[in-house]
Design an enzyme around this catalytic site. Structure first.
Site: not given
Ligand SMILES: *[C@@H]1O[C@H](CO)[C@@H](O)[C@H](O)[C@H]1NC(C)=O
Ligand SMILES: *[C@@H]1O[C@H](CO)[C@@H](O)[C@H](O)[C@H]1NC(C)=O
Length: 410
Positions: A151, A192
């Site tokens: 992430h 991300c």
């Protein structure tokens, strides 16, 4: 006799002139590989599965095990939710990637998977090595390939406890270049907002070429929702990268061609809507003229994966994967009790997210000299990176552990 003398002279000449050596060996020096999945928990199954699959692909292409370092939390293979203990797959109905054919090494697992160790491994940190840990021991003729999967957010990549900051990563790369730790370094990053780790930060003159899954401010996607395992088996970037690597002769394919393939497979449809993530490249782009095999091994391999599709199924935005998963579970549930259990879980998750938003809004509203509306809803350019780093680390230490998605979203 004459022939032998001429031959010996030639050999002497070859040894004396490194330039000639270069012509004879396709790649002088060694290739080092660092594979890191920094996310833990069952919902992030796919990030570790991607790294395991990458390990298999790179080993099969002939990179020796002694030059590979793997970092993974290692809580998936024997997780209580795993219906087939010891088996990890990266494709729906796909083969095991945890032990087959190569057993994934455990160089850094559990609490050793930290941003500090990740950077120390790259640098070839002497203290870490003294503790008996494996590090990259590279020299000026060596190449390094790094794959990091987790992430991310603005100029950050999450680890189970700490946060990797873009300024720290780029500082380490610059230092490694100055210390002659590599001839070229290729970095693939799936996260991300991955572009923000290199955008405006990675110099073009330190022989680093980076490919990121997403634009600086863009969300990345998980894929391969598996109904039996009740999680996502991979991320979209790795799906395309590894598919391409298993279906091409890497000694003939340029890195730029692989990048084009990933870029062209950026889109998919979900509920009739065309969606995207946009792979980006940074740094010294002429490195991409080299062949993929220079970094991922040059042994010819026949992959037995032609039966598997070239497009993933079951997409979910990485950060909202727990929500998407619960919606699937509600849909699939056979009886009312089970359905209700998932509905309650989803409500709990959404209300915890709301609570967190509220706490942050309250905090921002209390700050003097800040336009709370802009701070909460706008997107300002980051200009004071040291201050930002302190803020993120303090938030991570005192408020919510950013890498532990499970605490605030599950
Ligand atoms: C970019 O990389 C290539 C290949 O290693 C090298 O020849 C070239 O000098 C590099 N360019 C810069 C600006 O460093
Ligand atoms: C969408 O993806 C397909 C491959 O799945 C590719 O052929 C096509 O060019 C892509 N379209 C766009 C607009 O990127």
């Amino acid at each position: 006799m004459k022939v032998i003398v001429v031959f010996s002279l030639l050999l002497l000449a070859v040894n004396a002139v490194p330039f000639l050596n270069k012509l004879i060996e396709p790649h002088p020096g060694k290739t080092w590989i660092v594979l890191c999945a920094s996310a833990d928990t069952w919902i992030n199954y796919g990030m570790q599965a991607d790294v395991y699959h990458a390990y298999q692909v790179i080993r099969k292409h002939g990179i020796p095990d002694e030059n590979i370092i793997v970092m993974h939390y290692d809580d998936i293979a024997y997780h209580k939710q795993n219906p087939t203990p010891g088996v990890v797959i990266n494709r729906i109905d796909g083969p095991d990637v945890y032990k087959t054919p190569y057993e994934v090494p455990k160089h850094y697992t559990k609490d050793e998977v930290t941003p500090e160790n990740f950077l120390a491994v790259l640098k070839g940190d002497v203290d870490l090595e003294k503790q008996g840990k494996k590090v990259v021991k590279s020299g000026p003729n060596d190449r390094i390939f790094v794959y990091l999967d987790d992430h991310g957010a603005e100029e950050t990549v999450m680890f189970p406890r700490g946060v990797l900051h873009a300024i720290e990563l780029n500082a380490v790369l610059k230092k490694m270049h100055m210390d002659n730790k590599y001839s070229e370094l290729v970095f693939y990053l799936a996260a991300c907002e991955a572009g923000s780790m290199f955008d405006k930060l990675l110099p073009t003159n330190i022989n680093v070429y980076a490919v990121t899954a997403t634009l600086p401010g863009e969300l990345g996607w998980k894929c391969e929702h598996d109904k039996n395992l009740q999680t996502y088996l991979g991320v979209y970037f790795a799906y395309n990268w590894l598919y391409d690597s298993e279906h091409n002769d890497l000694t003939k394919e340029q890195i730029s061609t692989q990048y084009q393939y990933i870029k062209e497979h950026n889109n998919f449809t979900m509920d009739g809507e065309l969606l995207f993530q946009h792979a980006q490249q940074y740094g010294n782009l002429s490195i991409a003229k080299q062949h993929v095999s220079t970094y991922m091994g040059d042994k010819q391999v026949q992959f037995n994966t032609n039966s598997l599709p070239n497009k993933p199924a079951g997409m979910a935005p990485a950060r909202d994967a727990p929500i998407y998963l619960l919606r699937h579970q509600i849909e699939q549930a056979n009886d009312m009790n089970e359905k209700q259990k998932y509905v309650t879980e989803l409500e709990g998750l959404l209300s915890r997210r709301k609570l967190m938003d509220k706490q942050i809004a309250e905090y921002v509203n209390e700050l003097p000299a800040i336009d709370a509306n802009i701070a909460l809803n706008g997107k300002l350019e980051l200009n004071n990176r040291e201050c930002y780093r302190k803020l993120v680390d303090t938030f991570n230490d005192m408020c919510y552990v950013l890498g532990q998605v499970k605490i605030h979203t599950l």
